[in-house]
Motif scaffolding. Structure first.
Motif, PDB file in Angstrom:
ATOM      1  N   ASP A  69      48.739 -25.812  24.038  1.00  0.00           N
ATOM      2  CA  ASP A  69      48.839 -27.278  24.129  1.00  0.00           C
ATOM      3  C   ASP A  69      49.732 -27.873  23.046  1.00  0.00           C
ATOM      4  N   ASP A  70      50.195 -27.071  22.107  1.00  0.00           N
ATOM      5  CA  ASP A  70      51.018 -27.571  21.008  1.00  0.00           C
ATOM      6  C   ASP A  70      52.504 -27.428  21.323  1.00  0.00           C
ATOM      7  N   ASP A  71      53.299 -28.224  20.600  1.00  0.00           N
ATOM      8  CA  ASP A  71      54.763 -28.106  20.704  1.00  0.00           C
ATOM      9  C   ASP A  71      55.236 -27.065  19.697  1.00  0.00           C
TER      10      ASP A  71
ATOM     11  N   ASN B 202      54.400 -28.561  16.180  1.00  0.00           N
ATOM     12  CA  ASN B 202      54.091 -29.999  16.175  1.00  0.00           C
ATOM     13  C   ASN B 202      54.844 -30.744  15.078  1.00  0.00           C
TER      14      ASN B 202
ATOM     15  N   ASP C 222      60.960 -21.571  23.381  1.00  0.00           N
ATOM     16  CA  ASP C 222      59.728 -22.373  23.392  1.00  0.00           C
ATOM     17  C   ASP C 222      58.671 -21.800  24.335  1.00  0.00           C
ATOM     18  N   ASP C 223      58.844 -20.541  24.748  1.00  0.00           N
ATOM     19  CA  ASP C 223      57.890 -19.902  25.654  1.00  0.00           C
ATOM     20  C   ASP C 223      57.328 -18.676  24.962  1.00  0.00           C
TER      21      ASP C 223
ATOM     22  N   TYR D 183      58.232 -24.166  18.604  1.00  0.00           N
ATOM     23  CA  TYR D 183      59.614 -23.733  18.788  1.00  0.00           C
ATOM     24  C   TYR D 183      59.918 -22.630  17.778  1.00  0.00           C
TER      25      TYR D 183
END
Length: 410
Positions: A341-343, A395, A359-360, A345
């Motif tokens: 659920d977080d951003d 995040n 980002d995966d 990278y």
């Protein structure tokens, strides 16, 4: 009646005026001019108005009553809408004219009838007129006001309208109220569980020599688990203070009037209570009542910790070429690496720039949440052979460490 009926109060006032004028002028002394009709609308004869003498009521303005604007019906209730209604009264003779002696006589008789009303009574009125007005706590007051040539010219403008001599008056206050919940509470000093009056034994208002802590700065403004953080501000020496980081409550380790410190609990590394990123920081004081008096909010960042980035399954996209781009898997391990659920990278950095952004991630191999994840470099995202620093951001917060990943296939 219900307060919801007051939504029809404006129309009820107009109906009341119409009824009172008809009652007063349908039976008059022989020398007076009688009427049989009181119309409602703009002061122009409607099509097919006939030849009956009549009066016309025109509601030309509705304004909020400034004297009662914030006055509630009862303490603890939200204030209703209090209105003032402004009318023009125009008289027409049997020929539909308003500027004849007959029309002027009729206008004077109508003014006399209105003057006799002054304070309205609802006695003898039909139900539709009474219900929207019966809850009005004050008597309706009728007051004459100037109907200047400027006002009449503004209201009676247009090619199809004529300047007509009229009388102006105001009716107030008109109550329009919705049945909203009130802010009532139980009485202080009464034990309702025992139906007993306990007086001041039931009053518990702690008096404190402070309005509570205030914070102005956090140093450092971003930190990892296990770090000691300093908060600057006022009244930070008070008893029973604690620090709330996001939804996590942390203990204070030292205090002075202008500074306190706390340690970011290492148990947060289990990844179940907080993620890396920006979080609000609040200093709270627990009162004797069990409530918490909180300071203002300052934002600070919790950094992820990237301990290792280990490449595996490296292979050239073009096997026969030593300079071919390399694909493979890189496994990241550390603390607070982020959830689905977080951003999150990951950036491969070389020669002063970001070469690839990923980002995966696959987090299925982590025994403890947020401690391990893997990224896959495919043929489409393959990297030129060489060493890269791996930058991790979760995040909006970046890990301090950027380990070197050697992307060279055997």
């Amino acid at each position: 009646m219900a307060l919801a009926d007051t939504g029809r109060a404006i129309g009820a006032v107009t109906r009341l005026l119409q009824a009172r004028l008809l009652d007063a002028l349908s039976i008059v002394p022989p020398q007076a001019v009688s009427i049989a009709k009181v119309t409602i609308g703009r002061p122009e004869p409607p099509a097919g108005a006939g030849t009956d003498r009549r009066l016309n009521l025109f509601l030309y303005e509705v304004e909020v009553d400034g004297h009662l604007r914030n006055t509630p019906l009862d303490e603890g209730q939200p204030p209703p809408l209090w209105l003032s209604l402004h009318y023009l009264l125009t008289a027409f003779d049997a020929d539909g004219e308003s500027d004849t002696i007959e029309a002027h006589e009729l206008l004077g008789e109508a003014a006399l009838a209105l003057q006799a009303l002054n304070f309205f009574s609802l006695d003898g009125l039909p139900g539709p007129s009474v219900q929207p007005l019966v809850d009005n706590p004050e008597l309706l007051k009728l007051s004459f006001e100037d109907a200047s040539s400027e006002l009449l010219g503004r209201v009676m403008q247009g090619s199809d309208e004529h300047y007509r001599c009229s009388i102006g008056f105001e009716v107030r206050p008109i109550l329009v109220a919705a049945p909203l919940p009130a802010a009532y509470s139980l009485l202080v000093g009464v034990d309702y569980s025992r139906d007993a009056v306990i007086g001041f034994d039931g009053v518990h208002i702690p008096v404190l020599p402070s309005i509570g802590p205030r914070i102005s700065a956090v140093e450092p403004d971003a930190f990892e688990t296990g770090d000691t953080v300093t908060i600057e501000g006022e009244d930070l020496h008070l008893d029973d203070l604690s620090v709330q980081l996001g939804t996590v409550r942390l203990s204070v380790t030292s205090q002075t009037p202008s500074r306190l410190t706390f340690r970011v609990d290492p148990t947060l590394e289990d990844g179940s209570r907080i993620s890396a990123g920006n979080h609000p920081i609040v200093v709270g004081q627990t009162l004797s009542t069990g409530r918490t008096r909180k300071s203002n909010v300052i934002a600070a960042g919790v950094r992820p910790r990237l301990d290792q980035a280990v490449p595996s399954q490296l292979a050239r996209v073009v096997p026969a070429s030593a300079s071919s781009p390399v694909r493979g898997v890189v496994t990241l391990s550390g603390i607070l690496l982020g959830t689905a659920d977080d951003d999150v990278y990951a950036a491969f950095y070389r020669d002063g720039r970001v070469v690839r952004l990923i980002d995966d991630f696959d987090r299925s191999g982590a025994a403890t949440p947020q401690t391990e994840m893997a990224l896959t470099i495919t043929d489409d995202t393959a990297l030129e052979p060489g060493d890269y620093n791996l930058i991790l951001r979760v995040n909006g917060q970046q890990a301090r460490n950027a380990p070197v990943v050697r992307m060279v296939a055997p």
